[in-house]
Design a protein around this motif. Structure first.
Motif, PDB file in Angstrom:
ATOM      1  N   MET A 168      -7.881 -50.525 -10.517  1.00  0.00           N
ATOM      2  CA  MET A 168      -8.489 -49.221 -10.803  1.00  0.00           C
ATOM      3  C   MET A 168      -9.916 -49.167 -10.261  1.00  0.00           C
ATOM      4  N   ARG A 169     -10.644 -50.299 -10.353  1.00  0.00           N
ATOM      5  CA  ARG A 169     -11.986 -50.344  -9.745  1.00  0.00           C
ATOM      6  C   ARG A 169     -11.901 -50.178  -8.238  1.00  0.00           C
ATOM      7  N   GLU A 170     -10.895 -50.794  -7.637  1.00  0.00           N
ATOM      8  CA  GLU A 170     -10.705 -50.648  -6.187  1.00  0.00           C
ATOM      9  C   GLU A 170     -10.495 -49.177  -5.836  1.00  0.00           C
ATOM     10  N   LEU A 171      -9.658 -48.501  -6.598  1.00  0.00           N
ATOM     11  CA  LEU A 171      -9.392 -47.090  -6.349  1.00  0.00           C
ATOM     12  C   LEU A 171     -10.665 -46.263  -6.540  1.00  0.00           C
ATOM     13  N   ASP A 172     -11.427 -46.562  -7.570  1.00  0.00           N
ATOM     14  CA  ASP A 172     -12.690 -45.850  -7.812  1.00  0.00           C
ATOM     15  C   ASP A 172     -13.665 -46.028  -6.655  1.00  0.00           C
ATOM     16  N   LEU A 177     -16.483 -43.092  -0.079  1.00  0.00           N
ATOM     17  CA  LEU A 177     -16.207 -42.690   1.295  1.00  0.00           C
ATOM     18  C   LEU A 177     -16.377 -41.172   1.434  1.00  0.00           C
ATOM     19  N   ALA A 178     -17.190 -40.779   2.403  1.00  0.00           N
ATOM     20  CA  ALA A 178     -17.507 -39.361   2.594  1.00  0.00           C
ATOM     21  C   ALA A 178     -16.240 -38.551   2.869  1.00  0.00           C
ATOM     22  N   GLY A 179     -16.104 -37.440   2.165  1.00  0.00           N
ATOM     23  CA  GLY A 179     -14.997 -36.528   2.407  1.00  0.00           C
ATOM     24  C   GLY A 179     -13.760 -36.798   1.583  1.00  0.00           C
ATOM     25  N   TYR A 180     -13.640 -37.982   0.976  1.00  0.00           N
ATOM     26  CA  TYR A 180     -12.442 -38.288   0.196  1.00  0.00           C
ATOM     27  C   TYR A 180     -12.496 -37.529  -1.127  1.00  0.00           C
ATOM     28  N   PRO A 181     -11.517 -36.676  -1.399  1.00  0.00           N
ATOM     29  CA  PRO A 181     -11.575 -35.838  -2.603  1.00  0.00           C
ATOM     30  C   PRO A 181     -11.168 -36.554  -3.871  1.00  0.00           C
ATOM     31  N   GLY A 182     -10.778 -37.809  -3.744  1.00  0.00           N
ATOM     32  CA  GLY A 182     -10.293 -38.545  -4.910  1.00  0.00           C
ATOM     33  C   GLY A 182      -8.780 -38.665  -4.860  1.00  0.00           C
ATOM     34  N   PRO A 183      -8.226 -39.567  -5.630  1.00  0.00           N
ATOM     35  CA  PRO A 183      -6.783 -39.819  -5.545  1.00  0.00           C
ATOM     36  C   PRO A 183      -5.950 -38.704  -6.158  1.00  0.00           C
ATOM     37  N   ASP A 184      -5.034 -38.172  -5.368  1.00  0.00           N
ATOM     38  CA  ASP A 184      -4.065 -37.200  -5.855  1.00  0.00           C
ATOM     39  C   ASP A 184      -2.724 -37.928  -5.928  1.00  0.00           C
ATOM     40  N   LEU A 297      -2.743 -49.105  -0.156  1.00  0.00           N
ATOM     41  CA  LEU A 297      -2.433 -48.183   0.936  1.00  0.00           C
ATOM     42  C   LEU A 297      -3.279 -46.910   0.859  1.00  0.00           C
ATOM     43  N   GLU A 298      -3.612 -46.480  -0.356  1.00  0.00           N
ATOM     44  CA  GLU A 298      -4.448 -45.286  -0.515  1.00  0.00           C
ATOM     45  C   GLU A 298      -5.826 -45.502   0.100  1.00  0.00           C
ATOM     46  N   GLY A 299      -6.244 -46.758   0.212  1.00  0.00           N
ATOM     47  CA  GLY A 299      -7.540 -47.052   0.823  1.00  0.00           C
ATOM     48  C   GLY A 299      -7.623 -46.554   2.257  1.00  0.00           C
ATOM     49  N   THR A 300      -6.535 -46.685   3.015  1.00  0.00           N
ATOM     50  CA  THR A 300      -6.529 -46.187   4.390  1.00  0.00           C
ATOM     51  C   THR A 300      -6.560 -44.663   4.406  1.00  0.00           C
ATOM     52  N   LYS A 308     -12.772 -43.119   9.388  1.00  0.00           N
ATOM     53  CA  LYS A 308     -12.731 -44.555   9.669  1.00  0.00           C
ATOM     54  C   LYS A 308     -11.304 -45.073   9.876  1.00  0.00           C
ATOM     55  N   ALA A 309     -10.339 -44.168   9.890  1.00  0.00           N
ATOM     56  CA  ALA A 309      -8.946 -44.511  10.175  1.00  0.00           C
ATOM     57  C   ALA A 309      -8.274 -43.252  10.709  1.00  0.00           C
ATOM     58  N   PRO A 310      -7.236 -43.400  11.543  1.00  0.00           N
ATOM     59  CA  PRO A 310      -6.552 -42.221  12.087  1.00  0.00           C
ATOM     60  C   PRO A 310      -5.926 -41.376  10.972  1.00  0.00           C
ATOM     61  N   LYS A 311      -6.054 -40.058  11.094  1.00  0.00           N
ATOM     62  CA  LYS A 311      -5.540 -39.165  10.053  1.00  0.00           C
ATOM     63  C   LYS A 311      -4.027 -39.311   9.872  1.00  0.00           C
ATOM     64  N   ASP A 312      -3.290 -39.458  10.991  1.00  0.00           N
ATOM     65  CA  ASP A 312      -1.834 -39.544  10.853  1.00  0.00           C
ATOM     66  C   ASP A 312      -1.415 -40.805  10.106  1.00  0.00           C
ATOM     67  N   ILE A 313      -2.154 -41.896  10.339  1.00  0.00           N
ATOM     68  CA  ILE A 313      -1.851 -43.140   9.613  1.00  0.00           C
ATOM     69  C   ILE A 313      -2.212 -42.980   8.139  1.00  0.00           C
ATOM     70  N   GLY A 314      -3.364 -42.354   7.885  1.00  0.00           N
ATOM     71  CA  GLY A 314      -3.773 -42.110   6.503  1.00  0.00           C
ATOM     72  C   GLY A 314      -2.753 -41.278   5.756  1.00  0.00           C
ATOM     73  N   ASP A 315      -2.253 -40.227   6.403  1.00  0.00           N
ATOM     74  CA  ASP A 315      -1.248 -39.361   5.770  1.00  0.00           C
ATOM     75  C   ASP A 315       0.049 -40.126   5.516  1.00  0.00           C
ATOM     76  N   LEU A 316       0.443 -40.938   6.487  1.00  0.00           N
ATOM     77  CA  LEU A 316       1.677 -41.715   6.357  1.00  0.00           C
ATOM     78  C   LEU A 316       1.587 -42.684   5.174  1.00  0.00           C
ATOM     79  N   LEU A 317       0.446 -43.370   5.067  1.00  0.00           N
ATOM     80  CA  LEU A 317       0.300 -44.350   3.993  1.00  0.00           C
ATOM     81  C   LEU A 317       0.121 -43.680   2.638  1.00  0.00           C
ATOM     82  N   HIS A 318      -0.480 -42.488   2.618  1.00  0.00           N
ATOM     83  CA  HIS A 318      -0.560 -41.751   1.357  1.00  0.00           C
ATOM     84  C   HIS A 318       0.842 -41.383   0.877  1.00  0.00           C
ATOM     85  N   ALA A 319       1.706 -40.990   1.810  1.00  0.00           N
ATOM     86  CA  ALA A 319       3.097 -40.694   1.449  1.00  0.00           C
ATOM     87  C   ALA A 319       3.781 -41.937   0.892  1.00  0.00           C
TER      88      ALA A 319
END
Length: 340
Positions: A168-172, A177-184, A297-300, A308-319
């Motif tokens: 949970m600390r890792e997630l916090d 990171l600039a622009g990250y709206p928080g975990p959904d 994976l949410e870290g990416t 700091k990471a490609p958007k398509d990879i970030g979206d894929l790992l969020h899924a």
């Protein structure tokens, strides 16, 4: 990592040869130098000397902050496992005094299933089914090793109690990171509460691989046997059943490139038959693995918001994170008895 990205010139062959002479290893010119592809940022190079093949593993030229320490730990683990039945690469010698740290190991005769299946595996359904059970068998073998072989290697006391707060600390931390709206992530808080409420009261410490899944296994070319468990970067002394939970949690991903594998329930039953560990809380370990991997994976995804990471990879790992938490929810409600 593709072999084309490995810079063989990072290895000083003259210095390597002199060091090998000091170790009493076979002499002569170093020949057949070639990069080895792998799943980490470390450099791996295959070569021969005195008619003997070797694999050298060392940090990249532009090493990360902990690269050398990680290699020191890996070398220590492989040295401890060398005389055990565990399917680990066989360490030949290690240079851990100076940096860059490196070590030599014997090449493994095997293949990684994430890159495709050779024959007879590709056309033999019975071999593919057995591969999963052999993975469980290899893991049970690791769980039998006396952790006293690695004194002071981890912090087993309070290990399970630390897991949920640690992640949970890792997630916090991603909030920095600039622009990250928080975990959904639907089910995040529910999963954390369930893990805290259902945590096993005790466990027997053992050696954990820390990242046990099909991409970190090499299989024998002629059958389902595990030839080697590789990439020991996350190894520690903790609860080995988390490795089993990790294997089960990643199973839907494994089946994508190895069709016809045994089911998660069969894997757990195979492990249980080979181990005297208490598996009554295996659902907890599987949910814990989904929870941890989902947060990793949410870290990416978070880094993608910050550029700091490609958007398509970030979206894929969020899924993938959402899938893992959905799987955790299913296990919490139905246990591993039911397929997902």
């Amino acid at each position: 990592m593709s072999s084309t990205h490995i810079d063989v010139s990072a290895v000083d062959l003259d210095e390597l040869g002199a060091w090998m002479d000091e170790q009493g290893l076979p002499g002569g010119p170093i020949t057949a130098v070639a990069p080895v592809s792998g799943g980490t940022q470390n450099v791996m190079v295959r070569f021969e000397r005195g008619g003997v093949p070797y694999i050298l593993r060392r940090p990249p030229q532009h090493a990360r902050a902990k690269s050398n320490e990680v290699l020191r730990r890996e070398a220590r683990v492989l040295a401890a496992l060398r005389d055990t039945p565990v399917a680990a690469p066989r360490l030949v010698a290690a240079q851990t005094v100076r940096e860059p740290v490196f070590y030599l190991m014997e090449p493994v005769d095997g293949f990684n299933p994430s890159t495709g299946l050779p024959e007879p595996h590709a056309s033999d359904a019975a071999i593919r089914h057995r591969m999963a059970l052999e993975a469980a068998s290899a893991l049970a073998e690791l769980g039998r090793v006396d952790p006293g072989l690695l004194p002071g290697f981890g912090r087993p006391e309070g290990f399970l109690e630390r897991q949920v707060p640690r992640w949970m600390r890792e997630l916090d931390s991603y909030g920095e990171l600039a622009g990250y709206p928080g975990p959904d992530i639907p089910g995040l808080e529910e999963t954390a509460r369930w893990l805290e409420s259902n945590r096993p009261a005790s466990f027997r410490p053992g050696i954990m691989h820390g990242d046990f899944h099909f991409a970190n296994l090499m299989f024998a070319p002629d059958g389902p046997r595990v030839a080697a468990i590789v990439d020991w970067e996350m190894c520690t002394i903790g609860d080995p059943l988390l490795d089993l939970g990790w294997l089960v949690a990643m199973w839907p991903m494994a089946d994508g490139y190895v069709p016809g594998l045994a089911s998660p329930r069969e894997i757990v039953d195979c492990y249980a038959a080979l181990s005297d560990r208490d598996l009554s809380a295996i659902d907890w370990y599987a949910v814990m693995a989904c929870f941890k991997l989902g947060i990793v994976l949410e870290g990416t995804h978070a880094r993608a918001f910050a550029g700091k990471a490609p958007k398509d990879i970030g979206d894929l790992l969020h899924a993938a994170t959402l899938d893992l938490f959905a799987r955790a929810g299913h296990i919490m409600r139905n246990s591993l008895e039911s397929p997902t």
